[in-house]
Scaffold this motif. Structure first.
Motif, PDB file in Angstrom:
ATOM      1  N   GLN A 199       9.247   1.829  -2.207  1.00 31.07           N
ATOM      2  CA  GLN A 199       9.681   0.436  -2.310  1.00 31.07           C
ATOM      3  C   GLN A 199       9.515  -0.316  -0.985  1.00 31.07           C
ATOM      4  O   GLN A 199       9.602  -1.528  -0.937  1.00 31.07           O
ATOM      5  CB  GLN A 199      11.124   0.354  -2.778  1.00 31.07           C
ATOM      6  N   ALA A 202       3.865  -1.757   1.416  1.00 36.85           N
ATOM      7  CA  ALA A 202       3.149  -2.935   0.931  1.00 36.85           C
ATOM      8  C   ALA A 202       2.042  -2.576  -0.056  1.00 36.85           C
ATOM      9  O   ALA A 202       1.688  -3.384  -0.911  1.00 36.85           O
ATOM     10  CB  ALA A 202       2.570  -3.694   2.112  1.00 36.85           C
ATOM     11  N   THR A 206       4.705  -5.111  -4.884  1.00 32.86           N
ATOM     12  CA  THR A 206       4.803  -6.444  -4.289  1.00 32.86           C
ATOM     13  C   THR A 206       6.118  -6.595  -3.531  1.00 32.86           C
ATOM     14  O   THR A 206       6.174  -7.273  -2.504  1.00 32.86           O
ATOM     15  CB  THR A 206       4.701  -7.526  -5.367  1.00 32.86           C
ATOM     16  N   SER A 207       7.177  -5.939  -4.045  1.00 28.83           N
ATOM     17  CA  SER A 207       8.439  -6.005  -3.299  1.00 28.83           C
ATOM     18  C   SER A 207       8.284  -5.290  -1.959  1.00 28.83           C
ATOM     19  O   SER A 207       8.870  -5.707  -0.953  1.00 28.83           O
ATOM     20  CB  SER A 207       9.594  -5.431  -4.118  1.00 28.83           C
ATOM     21  N   ARG A 209       5.576  -5.301  -0.289  1.00 27.58           N
ATOM     22  CA  ARG A 209       4.838  -6.253   0.547  1.00 27.58           C
ATOM     23  C   ARG A 209       5.813  -7.256   1.172  1.00 27.58           C
ATOM     24  O   ARG A 209       5.695  -7.605   2.337  1.00 27.58           O
ATOM     25  CB  ARG A 209       3.818  -6.981  -0.332  1.00 27.58           C
ATOM     26  N   ARG A 210       6.761  -7.673   0.344  1.00 25.75           N
ATOM     27  CA  ARG A 210       7.752  -8.634   0.838  1.00 25.75           C
ATOM     28  C   ARG A 210       8.608  -7.996   1.943  1.00 25.75           C
ATOM     29  O   ARG A 210       8.948  -8.649   2.932  1.00 25.75           O
ATOM     30  CB  ARG A 210       8.627  -9.095  -0.334  1.00 25.75           C
ATOM     31  N   ILE A 211       8.954  -6.722   1.742  1.00 23.73           N
ATOM     32  CA  ILE A 211       9.755  -6.030   2.768  1.00 23.73           C
ATOM     33  C   ILE A 211       8.927  -5.847   4.036  1.00 23.73           C
ATOM     34  O   ILE A 211       9.431  -5.995   5.155  1.00 23.73           O
ATOM     35  CB  ILE A 211      10.261  -4.666   2.227  1.00 23.73           C
ATOM     36  N   ALA A 212       7.636  -5.553   3.838  1.00 18.21           N
ATOM     37  CA  ALA A 212       6.764  -5.313   4.999  1.00 18.21           C
ATOM     38  C   ALA A 212       6.619  -6.554   5.879  1.00 18.21           C
ATOM     39  O   ALA A 212       6.376  -6.433   7.085  1.00 18.21           O
ATOM     40  CB  ALA A 212       5.392  -4.830   4.527  1.00 18.21           C
ATOM     41  N   VAL A 213       6.736  -7.743   5.297  1.00 15.52           N
ATOM     42  CA  VAL A 213       6.596  -8.952   6.133  1.00 15.52           C
ATOM     43  C   VAL A 213       7.949  -9.413   6.698  1.00 15.52           C
ATOM     44  O   VAL A 213       8.026 -10.411   7.397  1.00 15.52           O
ATOM     45  CB  VAL A 213       5.941 -10.135   5.372  1.00 15.52           C
ATOM     46  N   GLN A 372      -0.606  -1.022   8.994  1.00  9.28           N
ATOM     47  CA  GLN A 372      -1.385  -2.103   8.407  1.00  9.28           C
ATOM     48  C   GLN A 372      -2.402  -1.453   7.479  1.00  9.28           C
ATOM     49  O   GLN A 372      -2.740  -0.284   7.647  1.00  9.28           O
ATOM     50  CB  GLN A 372      -2.115  -2.881   9.501  1.00  9.28           C
ATOM     51  N   TYR A 373      -2.866  -2.201   6.540  1.00 11.77           N
ATOM     52  CA  TYR A 373      -3.729  -1.616   5.518  1.00 11.77           C
ATOM     53  C   TYR A 373      -5.145  -2.177   5.608  1.00 11.77           C
ATOM     54  O   TYR A 373      -5.370  -3.257   6.144  1.00 11.77           O
ATOM     55  CB  TYR A 373      -3.144  -1.893   4.129  1.00 11.77           C
ATOM     56  N   ASP A 374      -6.086  -1.395   5.041  1.00  3.53           N
ATOM     57  CA  ASP A 374      -7.465  -1.877   4.967  1.00  3.53           C
ATOM     58  C   ASP A 374      -7.602  -2.896   3.845  1.00  3.53           C
ATOM     59  O   ASP A 374      -8.344  -3.852   3.955  1.00  3.53           O
ATOM     60  CB  ASP A 374      -8.421  -0.706   4.715  1.00  3.53           C
ATOM     61  N   ASN A 375      -6.903  -2.609   2.759  1.00  5.94           N
ATOM     62  CA  ASN A 375      -6.889  -3.591   1.667  1.00  5.94           C
ATOM     63  C   ASN A 375      -5.596  -3.433   0.890  1.00  5.94           C
ATOM     64  O   ASN A 375      -4.905  -2.417   0.999  1.00  5.94           O
ATOM     65  CB  ASN A 375      -8.093  -3.402   0.745  1.00  5.94           C
ATOM     66  N   LEU A 376      -5.250  -4.449   0.126  1.00  2.00           N
ATOM     67  CA  LEU A 376      -4.018  -4.405  -0.675  1.00  2.00           C
ATOM     68  C   LEU A 376      -4.344  -4.807  -2.116  1.00  2.00           C
ATOM     69  O   LEU A 376      -5.192  -5.638  -2.339  1.00  2.00           O
ATOM     70  CB  LEU A 376      -2.967  -5.358  -0.106  1.00  2.00           C
TER      71      LEU A 376
END
Lengths: 376, 253
Positions: A199, A202, A206-207, A209-213, A372-376
């Motif tokens: 959870q 990212a 999607t949640s 992703r929200r936590i990651a930012v 960080q990711y290469d793609n999401l």
């Protein structure tokens, strides 16, 4: 933030009914099935004297420590008698083994014990353990003799091997199954650990992703999520113990405090596996669940859940595998509490399990720290 | 006017394809910047790079004059993101979802409770506090999604197609919310496929295709780029015309 995430992770886990089932209910179902399957087998079983043979050659005659140890363990008048030992030639030993008159035979080669068994099983495991212990103590005595022979007089020159029924009632084959069930319950905690970490990722939701930012440091989120998961898992473990002790009347032996300690640590190791799979495996949630189930079940299989034979085979042929297998470390630690009067083996298992847990959690936090990711 | 975001020569290569190709632009304080482009044009990739979710190969990104990075927590504290996909927890009710995400930014319980209530009011979910996401309609879910992204009252808000698949009423409500946020002083980066939304909301628009900026300016400036507008359209070209003129009419993945 720490307790905020802890509180909500707990809420999220407890409302995930599939996860709650696997954590809380599944071990109880398994325990009930074990009880139904093994209760009749158990009735009247006691620690039996094991029929063994020793190849009585020149090397055997020259090895006083082994001779004395076997004599002591085979004494008919001893309450701790473990073996009924026959001293025979190699050919006779092979024949006895083929006729299934003995569980196995021992031959010394260049000072090292070589054990041959007909088939793996609890007797073979006990035989192997006894021989390992004799060999270890012989080695210690040899080393002392080389360094300071005068000390031998204080210690005595012969090894003493103590393998005895440590339970309050009797030696139980079923206990091995319950031990692996405890190990499985501990390791299934990996599912909760994985869910808690997923959870936060990212690339998993999607949640996430929200936590990651958000401005929340990953390590805080991971540790608080882990703590919430651990709490749920401990409830599962407590339920299993209460159920097996009060309803199924399972006897965990005289060292229940240590059984509980190892289970607490095992649960943490299970969570660590889940955290590691969640953070290090780049795949979807279903694949990660599959990996955790596979690791847990395969680990339990190697540790003897589907038959103690497998544990013996791995211990004999690829010991490193079981030394790194968390399921085996938990099972083996509990097993050691049950069968051995000393705690060396137990603490050895605890140490390795602790090491594995620290490494997995540490590496996971490190890998997620600035992810960080290469793609999401 | 100060720049809230400054992107210089941003390049992101993924599997040998330039998803973002040497992109440079600024977002000014207090404006609503529209980021338009067809599917796969690089809008979301650009936003994810700005948010430090994605690694990029080249370029420089500054937010509030500070370099953006995964651990730039002080910058992140002032950012709110509304993702295209609804990003909420199925296991938490409306209030708890907003409170959870808001709590990642605001420690103080009393302050947070006020923010959560403000967000609930802003998106009109007062009657749905105890509802779980699966009990909400598509439009309500979108509003919850927005509330979760903006409850902590960020200075910079990214809205990635927040009106996808909602009915006109919900869309209108969401657009009004965005206007309200701007009036409160927030800077907004807004991506959408709906040209009329961009025209209605955005101060400036950047059109991206194949990872490159192919046009930018105010809606009025962009309209002037279309010269061959059919005569029957008495009202002149719409942004939709601009968009199709610049990016073509072929369907994209």
């Amino acid at each position: 933030m720490f307790w905020h995430n802890f509180k909500y992770t707990l809420k999220i886990i407890l409302r995930d009914y599939a996860l709650v089932f696997w954590t809380l209910a599944f071990p109880l179902i398994m325990a009930t099935l074990f009880n139904l399957a093994f209760s009749n087998i158990e009735n009247g079983e006691r620690l039996k004297v094991i029929d063994v043979a020793v190849i009585d050659d020149g090397e055997w005659q020259a090895n006083k420590p082994f001779q004395e140890a076997f004599r002591e363990l085979s004494r008919e008048d001893s309450p701790d008698r473990l073996f009924d030992t026959r001293y025979v030639s190699r050919e006779e030993a092979n024949q006895l083994l083929a006729d299934e008159d003995i569980a196995g035979f021992l031959q010394l080669k260049s000072g090292h014990p070589e054990l041959t068994v007909a088939e793996s099983g609890i007797n073979a495991t006990i035989l192997k353990s006894a021989i390992e212990e004799i060999a270890t103590q012989s080695q210690v005595i040899r080393e002392i003799a080389q360094k300071d022979p005068t000390k031998l007089a204080q210690l005595g020159t012969l090894p003493t091997v103590e393998i005895e029924d440590q339970s309050s009632e009797h030696l139980s084959y079923t206990m091995i199954e319950y031990y692996t069930l405890i190990a499985m319950t501990c390791l299934y905690g990996g599912m909760i650990g994985m869910a808690a970490i997923n959870q936060l990722l990212a690339n998993m939701s999607t949640s996430g992703r929200r936590i990651a930012v958000s401005p929340s440091p990953k390590w805080k989120l991971i540790i608080s999520g882990l703590l919430a998961s651990y709490l749920v898992q401990l409830v599962g473990l407590a339920l299993l113990f209460v159920y097996t002790i009060t309803i199924l009347h399972v006897d965990y032996g005289p060292h229940f405090g240590l059984v509980a300690t190892l289970s607490l640590l095992g649960s943490l190791a299970g969570l660590a596996i889940g955290v590691a799979v969640a953070s290090l495996v780049r795949s979807n949630a279903n694949a990660k669940v599959g990996i955790i189930i596979a690791v847990t079940m395969f680990g339990c299989f190697l540790a003897g859940m589907m038959g103690i034979t497998m544990k013996y085979i791995v211990d004999t042929n690829l010991p490193i595998l079981n030394r790194l297998n968390p399921a085996n470390l938990i099972t083996d630690g509990l097993y050691a509490l049950y069968y051995y009067p000393t705690f060396d083996r137990f603490w050895g298992d605890v140490s390795v399990l602790t090491g594995i847990t620290i490494v997995l959690i540490g590496f996971s936090i490190w890998s997620l720290r600035k992810e960080q990711y290469d793609n999401l | 006017m100060k720049n809230t975001i400054s992107v210089k020569h941003l390049t992101k290569i993924y599997q040998k394809i330039k998803a973002v190709d040497n992109l440079s632009f600024d977002v000014r304080e207090g404006e609503i910047l529209g980021l338009l482009g067809p599917n796969g044009s690089g809008k979301s990739t650009t936003i994810n790079c700005i948010l430090s979710l994605l690694k990029y190969d080249k370029g420089e990104i500054k937010i509030f004059d500070q370099p953006m990075s995964p651990d730039a927590y002080e910058i992140k504290r002032q950012i709110g993101v509304v993702f295209q996909d609804v990003a909420v927890f199925e296991e938490l009710n409306v209030y708890d979802n907003i409170d959870f995400f808001c709590g990642l930014y605001i420690k103080d319980k009393a302050e947070r409770a006020k923010c959560v209530e403000d967000a609930i009011k802003l998106v009109g979910l007062q009657d749905f506090r105890k509802f779980y996401p699966k009990q909400l309609s598509g439009g309500l879910l979108r509003r919850l999604n927005i509330a979760c992204g903006i409850a902590h009252k960020p200075k910079l808000i990214f809205l990635d197609e927040p009106t996808v698949a909602v009915d006109p009423q919900s869309r209108n409500h969401i657009l009004e919310n965005i206007e309200t946020l701007r009036k409160r002083g927030a800077t907004v980066v807004y991506t959408t496929h709906y040209m009329e939304e961009a025209e209605q909301l955005c101060d400036r628009i950047i059109i991206i295709d194949k990872g490159k900026i192919i046009a930018s300016g105010t809606p009025t400036e962009l309209k002037k780029l279309v010269k061959n507008k059919p005569i029957k359209e008495v009202s002149g070209p719409t942004l939709n015309d601009v968009f199709l003129e610049l990016t073509g009419k072929d369907l994209r993945d």
